[in-house]
Write a protein that holds these residues in place. Structure first.
Motif, PDB file in Angstrom:
ATOM      1  N   GLY A 185       0.802  -1.227   0.000  1.00 30.93           N
ATOM      2  CA  GLY A 185       0.000   0.000   0.000  1.00 30.93           C
ATOM      3  C   GLY A 185       0.829   1.268   0.000  1.00 30.93           C
ATOM      4  N   LYS A 186       1.869   1.299   0.845  1.00 27.98           N
ATOM      5  CA  LYS A 186       2.658   2.505   0.950  1.00 27.98           C
ATOM      6  C   LYS A 186       3.410   2.762  -0.347  1.00 27.98           C
ATOM      7  CE  LYS A 186       6.179   4.631   3.691  1.00 27.98           C
ATOM      8  NZ  LYS A 186       6.604   5.124   2.413  1.00 27.98           N
ATOM      9  N   ALA A 187       3.947   1.697  -0.921  1.00 27.73           N
ATOM     10  CA  ALA A 187       4.693   1.845  -2.167  1.00 27.73           C
ATOM     11  C   ALA A 187       3.787   2.386  -3.277  1.00 27.73           C
ATOM     12  CB  ALA A 187       5.291   0.503  -2.581  1.00 27.73           C
ATOM     13  N   VAL A 188       2.554   1.892  -3.300  1.00 34.59           N
ATOM     14  CA  VAL A 188       1.610   2.333  -4.326  1.00 34.59           C
ATOM     15  C   VAL A 188       1.329   3.832  -4.181  1.00 34.59           C
ATOM     16  CG1 VAL A 188      -0.777   2.161  -5.104  1.00 34.59           C
ATOM     17  CG2 VAL A 188       0.542   0.092  -4.662  1.00 34.59           C
ATOM     18  N   ALA A 189       1.091   4.258  -2.952  1.00 30.64           N
ATOM     19  CA  ALA A 189       0.838   5.681  -2.715  1.00 30.64           C
ATOM     20  C   ALA A 189       2.061   6.509  -3.101  1.00 30.64           C
ATOM     21  CB  ALA A 189       0.476   5.916  -1.254  1.00 30.64           C
ATOM     22  N   VAL A 191       4.292   5.846  -5.427  1.00 24.60           N
ATOM     23  CA  VAL A 191       4.379   5.969  -6.886  1.00 24.60           C
ATOM     24  C   VAL A 191       3.509   7.133  -7.362  1.00 24.60           C
ATOM     25  CG1 VAL A 191       3.801   4.878  -9.082  1.00 24.60           C
ATOM     26  CG2 VAL A 191       4.937   3.571  -7.296  1.00 24.60           C
ATOM     27  N   ARG A 192       2.303   7.179  -6.857  1.00 22.26           N
ATOM     28  CA  ARG A 192       1.372   8.263  -7.183  1.00 22.26           C
ATOM     29  C   ARG A 192       1.975   9.629  -6.903  1.00 22.26           C
ATOM     30  NH1 ARG A 192      -2.978   8.365 -10.073  1.00 22.26           N
ATOM     31  NH2 ARG A 192      -1.808   6.768 -11.114  1.00 22.26           N
ATOM     32  N   ALA A 193       2.393   9.763  -5.638  1.00 22.59           N
ATOM     33  CA  ALA A 193       2.897  11.061  -5.195  1.00 22.59           C
ATOM     34  C   ALA A 193       4.067  11.493  -6.062  1.00 22.59           C
ATOM     35  CB  ALA A 193       3.308  10.991  -3.735  1.00 22.59           C
ATOM     36  N   ARG A 194       4.961  10.523  -6.360  1.00 23.61           N
ATOM     37  CA  ARG A 194       6.130  10.856  -7.171  1.00 23.61           C
ATOM     38  C   ARG A 194       5.715  11.302  -8.567  1.00 23.61           C
ATOM     39  NH1 ARG A 194      10.827   9.216  -3.889  1.00 23.61           N
ATOM     40  NH2 ARG A 194       9.552   9.234  -2.065  1.00 23.61           N
ATOM     41  N   ARG A 195       4.664  10.668  -9.070  1.00 24.38           N
ATOM     42  CA  ARG A 195       4.265  11.003 -10.430  1.00 24.38           C
ATOM     43  C   ARG A 195       3.747  12.451 -10.484  1.00 24.38           C
ATOM     44  NH1 ARG A 195      -0.063   7.605 -13.761  1.00 24.38           N
ATOM     45  NH2 ARG A 195       1.058   5.797 -12.977  1.00 24.38           N
ATOM     46  N   LYS A 227      16.196  12.555  -9.206  1.00 25.61           N
ATOM     47  CA  LYS A 227      15.983  12.053  -7.856  1.00 25.61           C
ATOM     48  C   LYS A 227      14.542  11.558  -7.683  1.00 25.61           C
ATOM     49  CE  LYS A 227      16.791  13.833  -3.430  1.00 25.61           C
ATOM     50  NZ  LYS A 227      17.057  15.067  -2.670  1.00 25.61           N
ATOM     51  N   VAL A 228      13.603  12.388  -8.143  1.00 23.72           N
ATOM     52  CA  VAL A 228      12.199  11.995  -8.074  1.00 23.72           C
ATOM     53  C   VAL A 228      11.967  10.737  -8.905  1.00 23.72           C
ATOM     54  CG1 VAL A 228       9.842  12.715  -8.544  1.00 23.72           C
ATOM     55  CG2 VAL A 228      11.507  14.383  -7.780  1.00 23.72           C
ATOM     56  N   ASN A 229      12.629  10.734 -10.061  1.00 25.67           N
ATOM     57  CA  ASN A 229      12.473   9.616 -10.981  1.00 25.67           C
ATOM     58  C   ASN A 229      12.969   8.315 -10.353  1.00 25.67           C
ATOM     59  OD1 ASN A 229      11.565   8.901 -13.491  1.00 25.67           O
ATOM     60  ND2 ASN A 229      13.616   8.958 -14.395  1.00 25.67           N
ATOM     61  N   GLU A 230      14.157   8.394  -9.714  1.00 26.84           N
ATOM     62  CA  GLU A 230      14.713   7.218  -9.047  1.00 26.84           C
ATOM     63  C   GLU A 230      13.780   6.749  -7.928  1.00 26.84           C
ATOM     64  OE1 GLU A 230      17.327   5.206  -9.714  1.00 26.84           O
ATOM     65  OE2 GLU A 230      17.280   6.413 -11.544  1.00 26.84           O
ATOM     66  N   GLY A 231      13.241   7.736  -7.202  1.00 23.60           N
ATOM     67  CA  GLY A 231      12.315   7.405  -6.123  1.00 23.60           C
ATOM     68  C   GLY A 231      11.133   6.620  -6.661  1.00 23.60           C
ATOM     69  N   GLN A 232      10.676   7.032  -7.821  1.00 22.77           N
ATOM     70  CA  GLN A 232       9.545   6.340  -8.420  1.00 22.77           C
ATOM     71  C   GLN A 232       9.943   4.920  -8.825  1.00 22.77           C
ATOM     72  OE1 GLN A 232       8.018   7.861 -12.103  1.00 22.77           O
ATOM     73  NE2 GLN A 232       5.921   7.556 -11.460  1.00 22.77           N
ATOM     74  N   ASP A 234      12.254   3.106  -7.449  1.00 25.49           N
ATOM     75  CA  ASP A 234      12.355   2.285  -6.233  1.00 25.49           C
ATOM     76  C   ASP A 234      10.989   1.840  -5.749  1.00 25.49           C
ATOM     77  OD1 ASP A 234      15.060   2.431  -6.200  1.00 25.49           O
ATOM     78  OD2 ASP A 234      15.163   4.132  -4.803  1.00 25.49           O
ATOM     79  N   ALA A 235      10.055   2.791  -5.718  1.00 23.14           N
ATOM     80  CA  ALA A 235       8.716   2.458  -5.229  1.00 23.14           C
ATOM     81  C   ALA A 235       8.085   1.385  -6.112  1.00 23.14           C
ATOM     82  CB  ALA A 235       7.843   3.703  -5.202  1.00 23.14           C
ATOM     83  N   ARG A 236       8.259   1.532  -7.423  1.00 23.37           N
ATOM     84  CA  ARG A 236       7.700   0.550  -8.351  1.00 23.37           C
ATOM     85  C   ARG A 236       8.336  -0.820  -8.130  1.00 23.37           C
ATOM     86  NH1 ARG A 236       5.624   3.876 -13.277  1.00 23.37           N
ATOM     87  NH2 ARG A 236       3.517   3.621 -12.494  1.00 23.37           N
ATOM     88  N   MET A 237       9.680  -0.805  -7.915  1.00 22.32           N
ATOM     89  CA  MET A 237      10.370  -2.076  -7.693  1.00 22.32           C
ATOM     90  C   MET A 237       9.865  -2.744  -6.418  1.00 22.32           C
ATOM     91  SD  MET A 237      12.164  -3.060 -10.092  1.00 22.32           S
ATOM     92  CE  MET A 237      13.051  -4.451  -9.407  1.00 22.32           C
ATOM     93  N   ARG A 238       9.576  -1.899  -5.412  1.00 23.67           N
ATOM     94  CA  ARG A 238       9.069  -2.474  -4.163  1.00 23.67           C
ATOM     95  C   ARG A 238       7.741  -3.188  -4.419  1.00 23.67           C
ATOM     96  NH1 ARG A 238       8.210   1.918  -0.231  1.00 23.67           N
ATOM     97  NH2 ARG A 238       9.228   3.273  -1.735  1.00 23.67           N
TER      98      ARG A 238
END
Ligand code: ATP
Ligand code: MG
Length: 580
Positions: A185-189, A191-195, A227-232, A234-238
């Motif tokens: 759940g957290k990872a999904v949220a 991804v959204r926020a990063r987008r 940086k934002v892109n990498e964060g996204q 990572d979240a997607r990979m999670r």
């Protein structure tokens, strides 16, 4: 689920009851046909194959029916998928239109405080995830649920005991989904926020590109973006790791356990002498189809979460109320303006205009001067009706400004803004702006605004496509376009905000003459830093920090000892002398 979001999603469905019901009916038929398949196989095995009963015409009929069920379920699935997807696409297209129209109607007050990249994200990304939810809900989840229920009914008809074993799979899967959601759940949220964050970055960078490049900020912006892109990433990979680790294998384990239990129960039936081989075969077939929609549904659950968040944001945006519109359609006649005790603040804690009293009889020419930030543009914004005025009052023709309908206001009050806006399209489209403007008025406005040389110079004249934002025009040319645009509507009140600041002296003088010519018919309010522009004004108002510091005729203001206007005039006179 949030009740409001639910309403947002379900209401449009209610408006299309017919297509929706047809789709449901097709779905039921297709599912019934699919469930019937294993049933027929069971009949074949137990009634014909095992007893060695080879009544060929009966077997042929059975085979024909079996083929028919396959065909019906195939065609039915296709039709219901098309219908459901069509409904979903339509609903989202409508929603997007509605959201955009709503954003257009929101008052400037709202746009002042909202971040354009986020608004963009609301209109594109958030509606897209609602679309995904719709498509997957209608064509996967609903279909899957109906199929599961159909299979359970088929199973129950064959053997209730075995059906109950299969039923055990459902709570197991629910637990699995719960655990999965906890992890993902957290990872999904995220991804959204990063987008959304990415959107903000991109739109900011594109809007300010020339400044970014001039100030060598591109590297920094690029780094921040990555940086934002990498964060996204990572979240997607999670998400992938949890779902890959979790869902499939865990699901397979559950379904294998259920199958083993079934065989065990069936084994006892065999010992008890009541078992039919066909039943086991049908159950194995059913079980194969059972886990597929279950997996499908569970995997769609992450979509469900994101769509809920997106839905809530879209809903909140739609809840922002547009300004209450005035209803008065009576056209403005003589355009006299009275400003009474006007005080205004964009934000509650900082007053920008203090207690202004200004009386402008019809056809008069008012000059507004004052330092940067003194509130000149703000006053013009208020005269346009962009913000509700309170406390205080703006009356036009003796009627409160905000009682006029928007169409009425924009028809009669023209603005030539400080930063001209050029939309994508031809020069003509930019001048007409979809208003009802005659060719004669258009041509007249082009001459008044000294735009003729530009029109002649462009390859296709008025029908030349302008670059985005007028990027292929000079600032002065953009100002002339804005001026012709305002004049073309033949307004009763004309507001000029530094409209001639970027023009050469000669062009400015010609425009001055054009304005002089319409003076008397049109009430003019002119903001100018160059005092030569407003020398002839019927009244000059000098604003200082939102207060009226000095007012009067040019000559009179010059006589005020130590007056601000006089000082300002002196500076400019010296400048002119120096440059000469
Ligand atoms: P300039 O000569 O530079 O154009 P101005 O007299 O037109 O200045 P305004 O644009 O009216 O100045 O701004 C007056 C004050 O209001 C400024 O202090 C500015 O910071 C503030 N202000 C302007 N627009 C907004 C806004 N949209 N939201 C909040 N504050 C604003
Ligand atoms: Mg201004």
């Amino acid at each position: 689920m949030n009740k409001a979001v639910f309403k947002l999603l379900v209401d449009p469905l209610k408006q299309r009851p017919k297509v929706f019901l047809i789709a449901i009916a097709t779905l039921l038929v297709a599912t019934a046909a699919e469930v019937a398949g294993p049933f027929l196989v069971k009949i074949f095995i137990d009634d014909y194959l095992v007893p060695g009963n080879y009544a060929s015409h009966l077997i042929a009929t059975l085979a024909a029916v079996y083929v028919a069920t396959v065909v019906v379920s195939g065609i039915g699935s296709y039709i219901q998928f098309r219908l459901f997807s069509g409904i979903a696409l339509r609903i989202i297209a409508d929603l997007r239109k509605k959201v955009f129209a709503h954003v257009l109607s929101l008052p400037m007050r709202w746009h002042d405080t909202s971040i354009s990249g986020q608004t963009l994200s609301r209109i594109t990304n958030d509606t897209e995830s609602l679309l995904e939810l719709y498509v997957s809900f209608l064509s996967s989840i609903l279909t899957g649920l109906v199929l599961i229920i159909g299979i359970l009914i088929g199973m129950a008809l064959l053997d209730v005991q075995l059906m109950l074993v299969a039923l055990g799979m459902i709570p197991a899967v629910l637990v699995l989904v719960y655990v999965y959601q906890k992890f993902s759940g957290k990872a999904v949220a995220d991804v959204r926020a990063r987008r959304a964050e990415q959107n903000v970055h991109i739109s900011e960078a594109i809007n300010g590109m020339s400044v970014l490049q001039a100030m060598h900020q591109t590297q920094r912006y690029g780094d921040a973006f990555s940086k934002v892109n990498e964060g996204q990433y990572d979240a997607r990979m999670r998400i992938i790791r949890t779902s890959g680790l979790f869902l499939r294998p865990a699901m397979d384990m559950i379904s294998t356990t259920v199958l083993a239990t079934m065989i065990l129960v069936f084994g006892f039936d065999v010992i008890g002498g009541v078992a039919e081989v066909g039943v086991l075969y049908a159950f194995v077939m059913y079980l194969g189809r059972f886990s597929e929609p279950l997996i499908e549904i569970t995997q769609r659950f992450s979509l469900f979460q994101t769509a809920m968040v997106a839905g809530e944001r879209v809903y909140n945006l739609l809840q922002q109320t547009a300004e209450d519109e005035g209803k008065d359609e009576q056209p403005i006649q003589d355009a006299s303006i009275t400003i009474n005790q006007l005080t205004f603040a964009y934000k509650a804690d900082r007053t920008v205009l203090h207690n202004l009293d200004i009386d402008i009889p019809q056809g008069k020419f008012i000059g507004l001067v004052g330092r940067t930030g003194s509130g000149k543009s703000t006053l013009l914004n208020l005269l346009l009706g962009h913000y509700p005025v309170q406390p205080g009052q703006i009356m036009i023709d003796g009627r409160p400004l905000n009682s006029l309908s928007e169409a009425n206001r924009t028809q009669s009050i023209g603005l030539i803004p400080q930063e001209p806006f050029i939309k994508v399209g031809t020069l003509r489209e930019n001048l007409v702006m979809d208003r009802d403007i005659s060719e004669a008025s258009l041509q007249k406005a082009i001459d008044q605004a000294q735009l003729r040389p530009l029109v002649n110079q462009l390859a296709n004249g008025l029908d030349t496509e302008l670059g985005e934002g007028g990027s292929d025009l000079s600032t002065g040319q953009r100002q002339l376009i804005a001026m012709a645009r305002a004049l073309a509507a033949e307004p009763k009140v004309l507001l000029l905000d530094e409209a001639t600041a970027s023009l050469d002296s000669q062009t400015e003088m010609l425009i001055q003459q054009a304005l002089d010519a319409i003076k008397g018919e049109v009430t003019l309010i002119v903001v100018a830093h160059r005092l030569s522009t407003i020398r002839q004004a019927d009244e000059i108002i000098l604003l200082a920090d939102g207060h009226i510091a000095e007012r009067g005729l040019h000559q009179d203001l010059l006589t005020i000892p130590n007056g601000r206007y006089a000082k300002l005039y002196q500076y400019q006179a010296e400048e002119v002398e120096l440059s000469a």
